[in-house]
Design a protein around this motif. Sequence first.
Motif, PDB file in Angstrom:
ATOM      1  N   UNK A   1      14.360  -3.019   1.089  1.00 25.53           N
ATOM      2  CA  UNK A   1      15.590  -2.269   0.817  1.00 25.53           C
ATOM      3  C   UNK A   1      15.552  -1.682  -0.588  1.00 25.53           C
ATOM      4  N   UNK A   2      15.045  -2.457  -1.535  1.00 33.52           N
ATOM      5  CA  UNK A   2      14.917  -1.978  -2.907  1.00 33.52           C
ATOM      6  C   UNK A   2      13.959  -0.787  -2.976  1.00 33.52           C
ATOM      7  N   UNK A   3      12.868  -0.858  -2.235  1.00 33.89           N
ATOM      8  CA  UNK A   3      11.891   0.226  -2.206  1.00 33.89           C
ATOM      9  C   UNK A   3      12.525   1.504  -1.667  1.00 33.89           C
ATOM     10  N   UNK A   4      13.243   1.381  -0.580  1.00 33.47           N
ATOM     11  CA  UNK A   4      13.896   2.548   0.010  1.00 33.47           C
ATOM     12  C   UNK A   4      14.917   3.133  -0.959  1.00 33.47           C
ATOM     13  N   UNK A   5      15.646   2.272  -1.658  1.00 33.30           N
ATOM     14  CA  UNK A   5      16.624   2.750  -2.648  1.00 33.30           C
ATOM     15  C   UNK A   5      15.938   3.524  -3.768  1.00 33.30           C
ATOM     16  N   UNK A   6      14.813   3.022  -4.239  1.00 30.50           N
ATOM     17  CA  UNK A   6      14.065   3.713  -5.298  1.00 30.50           C
ATOM     18  C   UNK A   6      13.574   5.075  -4.851  1.00 30.50           C
ATOM     19  N   UNK A   7      13.090   5.151  -3.614  1.00 28.61           N
ATOM     20  CA  UNK A   7      12.617   6.433  -3.088  1.00 28.61           C
ATOM     21  C   UNK A   7      13.770   7.419  -2.960  1.00 28.61           C
ATOM     22  N   UNK A   8      14.910   6.932  -2.493  1.00 21.72           N
ATOM     23  CA  UNK A   8      16.085   7.808  -2.349  1.00 21.72           C
ATOM     24  C   UNK A   8      16.544   8.324  -3.706  1.00 21.72           C
ATOM     25  N   UNK A   9      16.589   7.446  -4.709  1.00 19.82           N
ATOM     26  CA  UNK A   9      16.995   7.877  -6.044  1.00 19.82           C
ATOM     27  C   UNK A   9      16.040   8.938  -6.597  1.00 19.82           C
ATOM     28  N   UNK A  10      14.752   8.719  -6.400  1.00 16.42           N
ATOM     29  CA  UNK A  10      13.783   9.694  -6.885  1.00 16.42           C
ATOM     30  C   UNK A  10      13.919  11.014  -6.125  1.00 16.42           C
ATOM     31  N   UNK A  11      14.188  10.939  -4.826  1.00 12.24           N
ATOM     32  CA  UNK A  11      14.382  12.157  -4.038  1.00 12.24           C
ATOM     33  C   UNK A  11      15.605  12.931  -4.525  1.00 12.24           C
ATOM     34  N   UNK A  12      16.654  12.223  -4.890  1.00  9.45           N
ATOM     35  CA  UNK A  12      17.852  12.883  -5.432  1.00  9.45           C
ATOM     36  C   UNK A  12      17.508  13.601  -6.733  1.00  9.45           C
ATOM     37  N   UNK A  13      16.694  12.952  -7.572  1.00 10.41           N
ATOM     38  CA  UNK A  13      16.330  13.606  -8.840  1.00 10.41           C
ATOM     39  C   UNK A  13      15.485  14.850  -8.592  1.00 10.41           C
ATOM     40  N   UNK A  14      14.593  14.799  -7.616  1.00  7.28           N
ATOM     41  CA  UNK A  14      13.775  15.975  -7.289  1.00  7.28           C
ATOM     42  C   UNK A  14      14.652  17.092  -6.739  1.00  7.28           C
ATOM     43  N   UNK A  15      15.599  16.740  -5.894  1.00  6.71           N
ATOM     44  CA  UNK A  15      16.511  17.752  -5.336  1.00  6.71           C
ATOM     45  C   UNK A  15      17.324  18.405  -6.443  1.00  6.71           C
TER      46      UNK A  15
ATOM     47  N   UNK B   1       0.839  -1.202   0.000  1.00  5.72           N
ATOM     48  CA  UNK B   1       0.000   0.000   0.000  1.00  5.72           C
ATOM     49  C   UNK B   1       0.876   1.255   0.000  1.00  5.72           C
ATOM     50  N   UNK B   2       1.932   1.239   0.796  1.00  3.06           N
ATOM     51  CA  UNK B   2       2.854   2.377   0.842  1.00  3.06           C
ATOM     52  C   UNK B   2       3.522   2.603  -0.507  1.00  3.06           C
ATOM     53  N   UNK B   3       3.997   1.521  -1.124  1.00  2.00           N
ATOM     54  CA  UNK B   3       4.640   1.623  -2.437  1.00  2.00           C
ATOM     55  C   UNK B   3       3.653   2.151  -3.471  1.00  2.00           C
ATOM     56  N   UNK B   4       2.424   1.710  -3.387  1.00  3.04           N
ATOM     57  CA  UNK B   4       1.408   2.197  -4.322  1.00  3.04           C
ATOM     58  C   UNK B   4       1.171   3.691  -4.188  1.00  3.04           C
ATOM     59  N   UNK B   5       1.105   4.167  -2.962  1.00  5.51           N
ATOM     60  CA  UNK B   5       0.902   5.599  -2.734  1.00  5.51           C
ATOM     61  C   UNK B   5       2.107   6.397  -3.225  1.00  5.51           C
TER      62      UNK B   5
END
Length: 193
Positions: free
Chosen positions: A173-187, A58-62
């Motif tokens: 761990x993969x989910x957290x990595x994806x979120x971090x990568x996307x956050x870097x792109x937004x930054x 559910x979290x990943x979907x959001x």
Amino acid sequence: MDNKESAEQYKPAEKINTVNLTDQYPSAQFFVDACFNDYQRLQDNYSKIYEKTNIALAFVGIVLTIMLTTLDFSSLSKIMGSMNVGQLLLVLIEIGCCICGVGILLISAIKFLYLLKGKDIPVFNSVDVRDAELYREDNETAAMWLIDKYTSVVFELRPIVEKKQKKFDSTLTMTISGIILYAISVILQKGGF
């Protein structure tokens, strides 16, 4: 008098030599409870993995929905314009992090869906307890029979639970990595490069 004194001297030694073995070691009935608790704990862990997977999915979907609605490829238009090498490199890193972040999150969502897929797991067959022959046995023999049944099920169940837990942990761990990568792109994008 010598005999009485010598007899009194040996009484403490006799008490030390006579040891009641039932007081020293737990009975088989105690081990039945321990085996049952171990079995219950594994069953609970297996169920909790499904609960955690549902929450994570559910979290990943959001997060994925938010990511996809906020995707901005305006940085691609900057590549066509005049940029120096440093700016071009930062824009390419931004786009790469954005695409990788979303891609990794999509893959982790698929992995979470696979984790929800049910699998036949070994369980204790309580019908076996109704065996009339078992009721004719003494308590210790019946307890040993139960210990054997619980232990065999636990040995089959433990690797399944551990494997599912490892898959859950790696996917998280993969989910957290994806979120971090996307956050870097937004930054990088909000940084105005």
